[in-house]
Scaffold this motif. Structure first.
Motif, PDB file in Angstrom:
ATOM      1  N   ALA A  31       0.827  -1.206   0.000  1.00 60.65           N
ATOM      2  CA  ALA A  31       0.000   0.000   0.000  1.00 60.65           C
ATOM      3  C   ALA A  31       0.861   1.255   0.000  1.00 60.65           C
ATOM      4  CB  ALA A  31      -0.936  -0.001   1.198  1.00 60.65           C
ATOM      5  N   ARG A  32       1.951   1.236   0.757  1.00 55.16           N
ATOM      6  CA  ARG A  32       2.858   2.388   0.809  1.00 55.16           C
ATOM      7  C   ARG A  32       3.516   2.612  -0.543  1.00 55.16           C
ATOM      8  NH1 ARG A  32       7.957   2.287   1.460  1.00 55.16           N
ATOM      9  NH2 ARG A  32       8.014   0.227   2.389  1.00 55.16           N
ATOM     10  N   LEU A  33       3.934   1.528  -1.186  1.00 56.70           N
ATOM     11  CA  LEU A  33       4.581   1.649  -2.491  1.00 56.70           C
ATOM     12  C   LEU A  33       3.600   2.108  -3.565  1.00 56.70           C
ATOM     13  CD1 LEU A  33       6.867  -1.517  -2.411  1.00 56.70           C
ATOM     14  CD2 LEU A  33       7.552   0.871  -2.157  1.00 56.70           C
ATOM     15  N   ARG A  34       2.342   1.696  -3.467  1.00 65.14           N
ATOM     16  CA  ARG A  34       1.320   2.125  -4.424  1.00 65.14           C
ATOM     17  C   ARG A  34       1.110   3.634  -4.383  1.00 65.14           C
ATOM     18  NH1 ARG A  34      -1.794  -2.177  -3.064  1.00 65.14           N
ATOM     19  NH2 ARG A  34      -2.943  -0.947  -1.558  1.00 65.14           N
ATOM     20  N   LYS A  35       1.235   4.213  -3.206  1.00 60.87           N
ATOM     21  CA  LYS A  35       1.029   5.657  -3.051  1.00 60.87           C
ATOM     22  C   LYS A  35       2.189   6.471  -3.610  1.00 60.87           C
ATOM     23  CE  LYS A  35      -1.813   5.291   1.096  1.00 60.87           C
ATOM     24  NZ  LYS A  35      -1.876   5.607   2.524  1.00 60.87           N
ATOM     25  N   GLY A  36       3.297   5.812  -3.885  1.00 55.90           N
ATOM     26  CA  GLY A  36       4.462   6.513  -4.430  1.00 55.90           C
ATOM     27  C   GLY A  36       5.109   7.406  -3.383  1.00 55.90           C
ATOM     28  N   SER A  37       5.435   8.642  -3.758  1.00 57.22           N
ATOM     29  CA  SER A  37       6.117   9.550  -2.833  1.00 57.22           C
ATOM     30  C   SER A  37       5.207   9.968  -1.677  1.00 57.22           C
ATOM     31  CB  SER A  37       6.618  10.785  -3.581  1.00 57.22           C
ATOM     32  OG  SER A  37       5.525  11.484  -4.138  1.00 57.22           O
ATOM     33  N   ARG A  38       3.887   9.883  -1.861  1.00 54.79           N
ATOM     34  CA  ARG A  38       2.954  10.225  -0.777  1.00 54.79           C
ATOM     35  C   ARG A  38       2.881   9.118   0.284  1.00 54.79           C
ATOM     36  NH1 ARG A  38      -2.096  10.117  -2.149  1.00 54.79           N
ATOM     37  NH2 ARG A  38      -1.741   8.953  -4.040  1.00 54.79           N
ATOM     38  N   GLY A  39       3.403   7.947  -0.036  1.00 56.14           N
ATOM     39  CA  GLY A  39       3.344   6.812   0.889  1.00 56.14           C
ATOM     40  C   GLY A  39       4.318   6.911   2.037  1.00 56.14           C
TER      41      GLY A  39
END
Length: 176
Positions: free
Chosen positions: A112-120
């Motif tokens: 989930a963190r990686l899916r958000k990209g820099s916002r993760g």
């Protein structure tokens, strides 16, 4: 190094510390242990209670007396825990108390963190060498289970079982 630990047995409802879990009608003994496999704090709950719900209460019961004058220590130097404790409230509690910790990130949280990209955000710090010492809590549970009364848990009242486990803990501390 303190560690909140895996449960010992199953759990229940009410003041008895008994409840329904996959293992049947049992109870859980949540504990933290030091680097020498000695239990530091004990909490008895029902079998169906999740481990992470008792994280705060286990850590708040730690009391390590000082050799000289002064209040007992209540904050461990560091903490290593399993993936069950890899959630926001547990990590936030450790940050508030200033306790350094090593807790692996769950794979779904990582995805989930990686899916958000820099916002993760960035991944939490993880020290593999310190995490290898996490088995001390399992070894502390095995030491407690050497006491027949703790391993079988025939006590019906939760406070009686907690007393039995505390007596077994005292024997462990006196032997080391």
């Amino acid at each position: 190094m303190a560690e909140p630990g895996r449960p010992l047995g199953g759990g229940g409802a009410g003041g008895e510390g008994l409840g329904r879990s996959r293992g049947g009608f049992t109870s859980k003994l949540h504990l933290s242990a030091d680097g020498r496999c000695r239990p530091l704090s004990l909490v008895v709950t029902a079998g169906q209670r999740a481990d992470c719900t008792q994280f705060r209460s286990v850590l708040e019961k730690i009391r390590i007396p000082r050799t000289g004058p002064g209040r007992p220590r209540t904050k461990p130097d560091s903490l290593a825990a399993g993936k069950a404790y890899s959630n926001g409230p547990c990590r936030q509690y450790l940050r508030q108390r200033g306790i350094s910790h090593t807790i692996p990130e769950k794979t779904d949280s990582q995805a989930a963190r990686l899916r958000k990209g820099s916002r993760g955000g960035r991944p939490p710090g993880f020290d593999e060498d310190r995490y290898k010492k996490r088995n001390t809590v399992e070894r502390a549970i095995n030491r407690l289970k050497q006491s027949w009364a703790v391993a079988t848990r025939y006590d019906k009242c939760g406070y009686v079982f907690l007393g039995t486990a505390t007596a077994a803990t005292l024997i462990i501390w006196l032997r080391t």
